[in-house]
Structure formats: structure tokens, C-alpha cells
Design a protein around this motif. Structure first.
Motif, PDB file in Angstrom:
ATOM      1  N   ARG A   1       0.811  -1.223   0.000  1.00 16.62           N
ATOM      2  CA  ARG A   1       0.000   0.000   0.000  1.00 16.62           C
ATOM      3  C   ARG A   1       0.844   1.274   0.000  1.00 16.62           C
ATOM      4  NH1 ARG A   1      -5.009  -1.147   4.146  1.00 16.62           N
ATOM      5  NH2 ARG A   1      -5.871  -2.910   3.021  1.00 16.62           N
ATOM      6  N   GLY A   2       1.850   1.290  -0.838  1.00 16.73           N
ATOM      7  CA  GLY A   2       2.670   2.482  -0.991  1.00 16.73           C
ATOM      8  C   GLY A   2       3.736   2.672   0.076  1.00 16.73           C
ATOM      9  N   ARG A   3       3.794   1.799   1.052  1.00 17.36           N
ATOM     10  CA  ARG A   3       4.814   1.914   2.098  1.00 17.36           C
ATOM     11  C   ARG A   3       5.882   0.853   1.850  1.00 17.36           C
ATOM     12  NH1 ARG A   3       3.274   1.872   8.374  1.00 17.36           N
ATOM     13  NH2 ARG A   3       5.359   1.769   9.220  1.00 17.36           N
ATOM     14  N   GLU A   4       7.129   1.252   1.994  1.00 20.81           N
ATOM     15  CA  GLU A   4       8.250   0.362   1.727  1.00 20.81           C
ATOM     16  C   GLU A   4       8.981   0.020   3.016  1.00 20.81           C
ATOM     17  OE1 GLU A   4      10.740   2.228  -1.201  1.00 20.81           O
ATOM     18  OE2 GLU A   4       9.336   1.743  -2.811  1.00 20.81           O
ATOM     19  N   PHE A   5       9.374  -1.249   3.116  1.00 21.71           N
ATOM     20  CA  PHE A   5      10.128  -1.741   4.262  1.00 21.71           C
ATOM     21  C   PHE A   5      11.417  -2.362   3.754  1.00 21.71           C
ATOM     22  CE2 PHE A   5       5.638  -1.978   5.302  1.00 21.71           C
ATOM     23  CZ  PHE A   5       5.579  -1.327   6.526  1.00 21.71           C
ATOM     24  N   LYS A   6      12.529  -1.828   4.190  1.00 18.29           N
ATOM     25  CA  LYS A   6      13.833  -2.385   3.838  1.00 18.29           C
ATOM     26  C   LYS A   6      14.072  -3.604   4.727  1.00 18.29           C
ATOM     27  CE  LYS A   6      14.991   0.925   0.999  1.00 18.29           C
ATOM     28  NZ  LYS A   6      15.125   0.680  -0.418  1.00 18.29           N
ATOM     29  N   ALA A   7      14.502  -4.701   4.114  1.00 16.88           N
ATOM     30  CA  ALA A   7      14.698  -5.937   4.866  1.00 16.88           C
ATOM     31  C   ALA A   7      15.937  -6.666   4.348  1.00 16.88           C
ATOM     32  CB  ALA A   7      13.457  -6.820   4.754  1.00 16.88           C
ATOM     33  N   HIS A   8      16.178  -7.828   4.906  1.00 15.29           N
ATOM     34  CA  HIS A   8      17.382  -8.600   4.629  1.00 15.29           C
ATOM     35  C   HIS A   8      16.991 -10.016   4.215  1.00 15.29           C
ATOM     36  CE1 HIS A   8      18.160  -5.387   7.501  1.00 15.29           C
ATOM     37  NE2 HIS A   8      19.316  -5.257   6.880  1.00 15.29           N
ATOM     38  N   LYS A   9      17.370 -10.375   2.998  1.00 16.18           N
ATOM     39  CA  LYS A   9      16.998 -11.688   2.470  1.00 16.18           C
ATOM     40  C   LYS A   9      17.423 -12.811   3.403  1.00 16.18           C
ATOM     41  CE  LYS A   9      17.298 -10.430  -2.424  1.00 16.18           C
ATOM     42  NZ  LYS A   9      18.047 -10.677  -3.669  1.00 16.18           N
ATOM     43  N   ALA A  10      18.620 -12.738   3.943  1.00 15.85           N
ATOM     44  CA  ALA A  10      19.127 -13.819   4.791  1.00 15.85           C
ATOM     45  C   ALA A  10      18.256 -14.014   6.027  1.00 15.85           C
ATOM     46  CB  ALA A  10      20.579 -13.550   5.200  1.00 15.85           C
ATOM     47  N   ILE A  11      17.820 -12.920   6.624  1.00 16.77           N
ATOM     48  CA  ILE A  11      16.977 -13.023   7.821  1.00 16.77           C
ATOM     49  C   ILE A  11      15.600 -13.564   7.448  1.00 16.77           C
ATOM     50  CG2 ILE A  11      15.823 -11.696   9.641  1.00 16.77           C
ATOM     51  CD1 ILE A  11      18.390  -9.906   9.636  1.00 16.77           C
ATOM     52  N   LEU A  12      15.011 -13.027   6.389  1.00 18.41           N
ATOM     53  CA  LEU A  12      13.700 -13.517   5.952  1.00 18.41           C
ATOM     54  C   LEU A  12      13.769 -15.000   5.589  1.00 18.41           C
ATOM     55  CD1 LEU A  12      12.571 -10.520   3.714  1.00 18.41           C
ATOM     56  CD2 LEU A  12      11.833 -11.027   6.050  1.00 18.41           C
ATOM     57  N   ALA A  13      14.821 -15.397   4.881  1.00 26.47           N
ATOM     58  CA  ALA A  13      14.962 -16.795   4.475  1.00 26.47           C
ATOM     59  C   ALA A  13      15.196 -17.713   5.671  1.00 26.47           C
ATOM     60  CB  ALA A  13      16.111 -16.931   3.470  1.00 26.47           C
ATOM     61  N   ALA A  14      15.943 -17.241   6.655  1.00 32.74           N
ATOM     62  CA  ALA A  14      16.203 -18.047   7.847  1.00 32.74           C
ATOM     63  C   ALA A  14      14.937 -18.255   8.669  1.00 32.74           C
ATOM     64  CB  ALA A  14      17.283 -17.390   8.710  1.00 32.74           C
ATOM     65  N   ARG A  15      14.038 -17.280   8.643  1.00 32.03           N
ATOM     66  CA  ARG A  15      12.826 -17.338   9.463  1.00 32.03           C
ATOM     67  C   ARG A  15      11.618 -17.885   8.716  1.00 32.03           C
ATOM     68  NH1 ARG A  15      11.986 -17.034  14.327  1.00 32.03           N
ATOM     69  NH2 ARG A  15      10.685 -15.210  14.461  1.00 32.03           N
ATOM     70  N   SER A  16      11.695 -17.950   7.382  1.00 34.91           N
ATOM     71  CA  SER A  16      10.554 -18.402   6.599  1.00 34.91           C
ATOM     72  C   SER A  16      11.010 -19.236   5.412  1.00 34.91           C
ATOM     73  CB  SER A  16       9.766 -17.189   6.079  1.00 34.91           C
ATOM     74  OG  SER A  16       8.888 -17.570   5.051  1.00 34.91           O
ATOM     75  N   PRO A  17      10.599 -20.500   5.360  1.00 32.70           N
ATOM     76  CA  PRO A  17      10.947 -21.321   4.200  1.00 32.70           C
ATOM     77  C   PRO A  17      10.368 -20.770   2.900  1.00 32.70           C
ATOM     78  CG  PRO A  17       9.817 -22.641   5.896  1.00 32.70           C
ATOM     79  CD  PRO A  17       9.858 -21.228   6.368  1.00 32.70           C
ATOM     80  N   VAL A  18       9.253 -20.048   2.998  1.00 29.69           N
ATOM     81  CA  VAL A  18       8.641 -19.457   1.809  1.00 29.69           C
ATOM     82  C   VAL A  18       9.570 -18.400   1.214  1.00 29.69           C
ATOM     83  CG1 VAL A  18       6.688 -18.110   0.959  1.00 29.69           C
ATOM     84  CG2 VAL A  18       6.318 -19.958   2.596  1.00 29.69           C
ATOM     85  N   PHE A  19      10.050 -17.487   2.060  1.00 30.53           N
ATOM     86  CA  PHE A  19      10.998 -16.492   1.564  1.00 30.53           C
ATOM     87  C   PHE A  19      12.300 -17.162   1.147  1.00 30.53           C
ATOM     88  CE2 PHE A  19       8.422 -13.153   3.751  1.00 30.53           C
ATOM     89  CZ  PHE A  19       8.259 -12.325   2.660  1.00 30.53           C
ATOM     90  N   GLY A  20      12.717 -18.193   1.868  1.00 31.75           N
ATOM     91  CA  GLY A  20      13.926 -18.916   1.499  1.00 31.75           C
ATOM     92  C   GLY A  20      13.835 -19.461   0.085  1.00 31.75           C
ATOM     93  N   ALA A  21      12.705 -20.076  -0.226  1.00 35.10           N
ATOM     94  CA  ALA A  21      12.508 -20.618  -1.576  1.00 35.10           C
ATOM     95  C   ALA A  21      12.457 -19.499  -2.606  1.00 35.10           C
ATOM     96  CB  ALA A  21      11.223 -21.444  -1.622  1.00 35.10           C
ATOM     97  N   MET A  22      11.797 -18.408  -2.252  1.00 37.25           N
ATOM     98  CA  MET A  22      11.678 -17.280  -3.177  1.00 37.25           C
ATOM     99  C   MET A  22      13.061 -16.736  -3.553  1.00 37.25           C
ATOM    100  SD  MET A  22       9.866 -13.580  -2.481  1.00 37.25           S
ATOM    101  CE  MET A  22       8.266 -14.278  -2.151  1.00 37.25           C
ATOM    102  N   PHE A  23      13.929 -16.586  -2.559  1.00 27.47           N
ATOM    103  CA  PHE A  23      15.238 -15.990  -2.816  1.00 27.47           C
ATOM    104  C   PHE A  23      16.242 -17.010  -3.362  1.00 27.47           C
ATOM    105  CE2 PHE A  23      13.842 -13.083   0.831  1.00 27.47           C
ATOM    106  CZ  PHE A  23      13.229 -12.207  -0.045  1.00 27.47           C
TER     107      PHE A  23
END
Length: 141
Positions: A45-67
Motif C-alpha cells: 500500500r505504498g509503504r516500503e520496508f527495507k529488509a534482509h533476504k538472509a533473515i527472511l529466508a532463515a525465518r521463513s521457508p517461503v521467503f527462502g525458496a523465493m530468494f
């Protein structure tokens, strides 16, 4: 945990060492809030959040697969998520980074609504939200 101590036994004496407070959750939240060294942007919704692929992937298999599988989102470094309230999404990110968030319990209805909307257009994130919801709000036996 402030005030905790550990007894260390030596050959002829025992000394108490104070265990320092764990600052990891605070440091992780600071990393999320500052966006330092971020390598992916999550947008809702127009708001941006800067994040870290490694952290997202470590905490979520879905993001892990995506990256890991070089999906479009990974190549662009940008994940578009529509129809999720930015404040709800921010609290979810706080949970991903720190393992807790005081606001999460009060947002159960919003999280379910967001997951339902996401299911219609973004199956991978739906799985992530559902998994997060199950962890945060387990059913009582």
C-alpha cells in the motif's frame, strides 16, 4: 535476563558471574528499523520496508525458496504485497526479526484478513502468514 548469575566451579573456589542482558532482539529490531545493509524492499500500500533476504529466508521457508530459486522478486530485490495494512505488515516483520512484538496479539483479526487477501493473489506469502499465525496463536488442546 538481568540479575541472573552462573556459578563457576574452580579447583578451590566458586565465583558468581553476572549473565548480561540479551540485547539481540533489540539489535535485530534496530537493524530492521534502520534498513542498514538491506538487500530487499517489501512494499505494501505504498509503504516500503527495507529488509534482509538472509533473515527472511532463515525465518521463513517461503521467503527462502523465493530468494534461493531466483524468482522475479529476488532478481529485482523488491516484493510487492498488496491489500495488507502497512502497520500490520510492520508488526509481522518485527516478529520475524525479534521473535516477539507487543502489538501482535491485538492484531489477530487483521492478520487473518491479510492472509485471506494474500491467498487470492500471492500464494507464497499466504503460506508464510498462515505459518506465522499458527506459531503466534496456537490452538489450546
Amino acid at each position: 535476563m538481568e540479575g541472573d548469575s552462573v556459578n563457576v566451579s574452580g579447583s578451590s573456589h566458586t565465583a558468581a558471574l553476572k549473565v548480561p542482558e540479551c540485547k539481540l532482539p533489540r539489535h535485530m529490531e534496530s537493524l530492521l528499523d534502520s534498513g542498514t545493509f538491506s538487500d530487499v524492499t517489501l512494499c505494501t500500500r505504498g509503504r516500503e520496508f527495507k529488509a534482509h533476504k538472509a533473515i527472511l529466508a532463515a525465518r521463513s521457508p517461503v521467503f527462502g525458496a523465493m530468494f534461493e530459486h531466483e524468482m522475479e522478486e529476488s532478481r529485482k530485490g523488491r516484493v510487492e504485497i498488496s491489500d495488507i495494512d502497512p502497520d500490520v505488515f510492520h508488526e509481522m516483520l518485527k516478529f520475524v526479526y525479534t521473535g516477539s512484538t507487543p502489538q501482535l496479539q491485538g492484531m489477530a483479526d487483521d492478520l487473518l484478513a491479510a492472509a485471506d487477501k494474500v491467498n487470492k493473489q500471492y500464494d507464497l506469502l499466504w503460506e508464510f502468514l498462515l505459518g506465522l499465525f499458527i506459531v503466534c496463536f496456537p490452538l489450546s488442546p
